[in-house]
Write a protein that holds these residues in place. Structure first.
Motif, short mmCIF file in Angstrom:
data_model
loop_
_atom_site.label_atom_id
_atom_site.label_comp_id
_atom_site.label_asym_id
_atom_site.label_seq_id
_atom_site.Cartn_x
_atom_site.Cartn_y
_atom_site.Cartn_z
N MET A 51 27.31 53.90 103.46
CA MET A 51 27.20 55.19 104.15
C MET A 51 27.06 56.34 103.16
SD MET A 51 30.07 54.76 107.08
CE MET A 51 30.21 53.25 108.02
N MET A 52 27.82 56.28 102.08
CA MET A 52 27.79 57.35 101.08
C MET A 52 26.41 57.45 100.44
SD MET A 52 27.90 57.99 97.51
CE MET A 52 28.44 56.43 96.86
N THR A 53 25.82 56.32 100.05
CA THR A 53 24.51 56.39 99.40
C THR A 53 23.46 56.95 100.35
OG1 THR A 53 24.07 54.05 99.91
CG2 THR A 53 24.95 54.55 97.71
N GLN A 54 23.56 56.60 101.63
CA GLN A 54 22.64 57.16 102.62
C GLN A 54 22.81 58.67 102.72
OE1 GLN A 54 23.31 55.00 106.38
NE2 GLN A 54 21.11 54.68 106.37
N ALA A 55 24.05 59.11 102.72
CA ALA A 55 24.36 60.52 102.96
C ALA A 55 23.94 61.43 101.81
CB ALA A 55 25.86 60.68 103.22
#
Length: 144
Positions: free
Chosen positions: A75-79
């Motif tokens: 999720m973090m890398t997407q965000a």
């Protein structure tokens, strides 16, 4: 939607990111490379990012860990992809607040990250959820 249904939906989002991680792998010649681990539970992450002109143009992770740790990294890398360093670091601060049970600003669209709010109820799991975010902070602090 009832609390039980919302909780079930959040679990499904977390498991989807765990079973089908986004941005898994490494960036060859990434401009930022960070390795971190959580010795308490054995989670580990290898985060690579490309930062060009103050913008995170790409982010990938690899590692091992529980569903919370790995889904949070996904999720973090997407965000953060496409965000400037200041915005990515602000998002990390907001995420840390969420892990402490605090509300997040109305102007902040968290997307799938919202599914991790329930982790705040389990203090032992907060370090799992924040590992990748701490790695990102460390890497971007050096880029500032």
């Amino acid at each position: 939607m009832s609390f039980d249904n919302l909780d079930q939906l959040y679990r499904q989002v977390i498991m989807d990111h765990y079973k089908n991680p986004r941005n898994k792998g490494a960036i060859e010649d990434g401009s930022v490379t960070i390795d971190m681990n959580n010795p308490t539970c054995g989670d580990r992450i290898h985060l690579t990012m490309n930062v060009e002109d103050g913008i995170v143009t790409d982010a990938k992770f690899d590692g091992e860990g529980c569903s919370i740790s790995m889904s949070s990294a996904s999720m973090m890398t997407q965000a953060i992809k496409g965000k400037d360093i200041k915005t990515a670091l602000r998002l990390s601060n907001v995420f840390s607040d969420i892990m402490l049970g605090k509300d997040y600003p109305d102007d902040m669209d968290l997307g799938d990250i919202e599914a991790l709010q329930g982790v705040a109820k389990f203090p032992a799991r907060i370090k799992c959820a924040t590992l990748s975010w701490k790695a990102m902070e460390k890497g971007l602090q050096n880029e500032k």
